[in-house]
Design a protein around this motif. Structure first.
Motif, short mmCIF file in Angstrom:
data_model
loop_
_atom_site.label_atom_id
_atom_site.label_comp_id
_atom_site.label_asym_id
_atom_site.label_seq_id
_atom_site.Cartn_x
_atom_site.Cartn_y
_atom_site.Cartn_z
N VAL A 50 49.81 94.99 27.77
CA VAL A 50 49.50 93.67 28.32
C VAL A 50 49.05 92.76 27.17
O VAL A 50 48.54 93.23 26.16
CB VAL A 50 48.41 93.73 29.41
CG1 VAL A 50 48.88 94.52 30.62
CG2 VAL A 50 47.12 94.29 28.88
N VAL A 51 49.29 91.48 27.38
CA VAL A 51 48.86 90.45 26.43
C VAL A 51 47.79 89.64 27.16
O VAL A 51 48.12 88.72 27.92
CB VAL A 51 50.04 89.55 25.98
CG1 VAL A 51 49.58 88.59 24.88
CG2 VAL A 51 51.21 90.40 25.52
N PRO A 52 46.52 90.01 27.00
CA PRO A 52 45.46 89.38 27.79
C PRO A 52 45.39 87.86 27.70
O PRO A 52 45.03 87.21 28.68
CB PRO A 52 44.18 90.02 27.22
CG PRO A 52 44.64 91.34 26.69
CD PRO A 52 46.01 91.08 26.14
N ASP A 53 45.77 87.28 26.57
CA ASP A 53 45.70 85.83 26.42
C ASP A 53 46.81 85.10 27.16
O ASP A 53 46.74 83.88 27.34
CB ASP A 53 45.75 85.45 24.93
CG ASP A 53 44.50 85.86 24.18
OD1 ASP A 53 43.40 85.77 24.76
OD2 ASP A 53 44.62 86.29 23.02
N LEU A 54 47.85 85.82 27.56
CA LEU A 54 48.99 85.21 28.25
C LEU A 54 49.09 85.84 29.64
O LEU A 54 49.76 86.87 29.81
CB LEU A 54 50.28 85.43 27.44
CG LEU A 54 50.24 85.02 25.97
CD1 LEU A 54 51.56 85.36 25.28
CD2 LEU A 54 49.89 83.55 25.81
N PRO A 55 48.43 85.27 30.63
CA PRO A 55 48.36 85.88 31.97
C PRO A 55 49.73 86.26 32.53
O PRO A 55 50.66 85.45 32.54
CB PRO A 55 47.71 84.78 32.82
CG PRO A 55 46.97 83.93 31.84
CD PRO A 55 47.77 83.97 30.57
N GLY A 56 49.84 87.50 32.94
CA GLY A 56 51.08 88.00 33.52
C GLY A 56 52.08 88.49 32.51
O GLY A 56 53.15 88.97 32.88
N CYS A 57 51.76 88.41 31.23
CA CYS A 57 52.69 88.85 30.18
C CYS A 57 52.43 90.33 29.90
O CYS A 57 51.34 90.71 29.48
CB CYS A 57 52.48 88.01 28.92
SG CYS A 57 53.69 88.37 27.63
N PHE A 58 53.44 91.15 30.14
CA PHE A 58 53.29 92.59 29.96
C PHE A 58 54.63 93.24 29.66
O PHE A 58 55.69 92.61 29.80
CB PHE A 58 52.68 93.23 31.22
CG PHE A 58 53.60 93.16 32.41
CD1 PHE A 58 54.46 94.21 32.69
CD2 PHE A 58 53.63 92.04 33.23
CE1 PHE A 58 55.34 94.14 33.77
CE2 PHE A 58 54.48 91.96 34.32
CZ PHE A 58 55.34 93.01 34.58
N SER A 59 54.57 94.49 29.29
CA SER A 59 55.77 95.27 29.03
C SER A 59 55.46 96.73 29.34
O SER A 59 54.30 97.14 29.36
CB SER A 59 56.19 95.13 27.57
OG SER A 59 57.28 95.98 27.27
N ALA A 60 56.50 97.50 29.55
CA ALA A 60 56.37 98.94 29.73
C ALA A 60 57.60 99.61 29.15
O ALA A 60 58.66 98.98 29.03
CB ALA A 60 56.21 99.29 31.21
N GLY A 61 57.45 100.86 28.78
CA GLY A 61 58.58 101.60 28.25
C GLY A 61 58.30 103.07 28.22
O GLY A 61 57.14 103.49 28.18
N ASP A 62 59.36 103.87 28.24
CA ASP A 62 59.21 105.32 28.20
C ASP A 62 58.60 105.78 26.87
O ASP A 62 57.95 106.81 26.81
CB ASP A 62 60.55 106.01 28.42
CG ASP A 62 61.04 105.85 29.85
OD1 ASP A 62 60.20 105.69 30.76
OD2 ASP A 62 62.27 105.90 30.06
N THR A 63 58.86 104.99 25.81
CA THR A 63 58.26 105.29 24.51
C THR A 63 57.46 104.08 24.07
O THR A 63 57.66 102.97 24.56
CB THR A 63 59.33 105.58 23.44
OG1 THR A 63 60.07 104.39 23.19
CG2 THR A 63 60.27 106.70 23.87
#
Length: 136
Positions: free
Chosen positions: A21-34
């Protein structure tokens, strides 16, 4: 000057993805298997978040210090890093460009711009800003 936004990384496992997550940018996130997948995704997510905010006329928040994010109890047990933002993403400076088009294409472009009530430059900019929405 490159902006560096702190990120919080939730460790993945064999059964769960890495989350960022990018706390300074609300709702900005990513996920990945690695972790590499998640990191590539967060770079794309930050660019998309900033682009959408600028298109909406919103202000881009300044990055917090890494220490402030590390002290936030929300991210207790998480790992921290920073993601660099290309300064060009934040630059809305008008720049004059020279393009080459066949006359028939230019005439069609001008007709479309007139019909849309735009200048040639304004119409090209409008099409460019709308294109990602068409793809999504």
């Amino acid at each position: 000057m490159t902006a560096r936004y702190p990120i919080a990384i939730e460790q993945g496992s064999e059964r769960t993805a890495f989350g960022i997550v990018v706390p300074d940018l609300p709702g900005c996130f990513s996920a990945g298997d690695t972790l590499d997948d998640a990191m590539m995704g967060v770079e794309e997510a930050v660019a998309a978040w900033i682009d959408a905010a600028l298109d909406a006329g919103d202000t881009i928040p300044a990055p917090s210090s890494l220490g402030i994010i590390q002290a936030d109890a929300t991210y207790s047990g998480w790992t921290f890093a920073v993601v660099s933002v290309d300064p060009g993403l934040l630059d809305d400076t008008i720049e004059r460009v020279n393009i080459t088009l066949p006359r028939r294409v230019l005439k069609r472009l001008d007709a479309l711009a007139r019909a849309a009530g735009e200048s040639r430059s304004g119409y090209i900019a409008q099409l460019t800003l709308e294109e990602p929405r068409r793809i999504a």
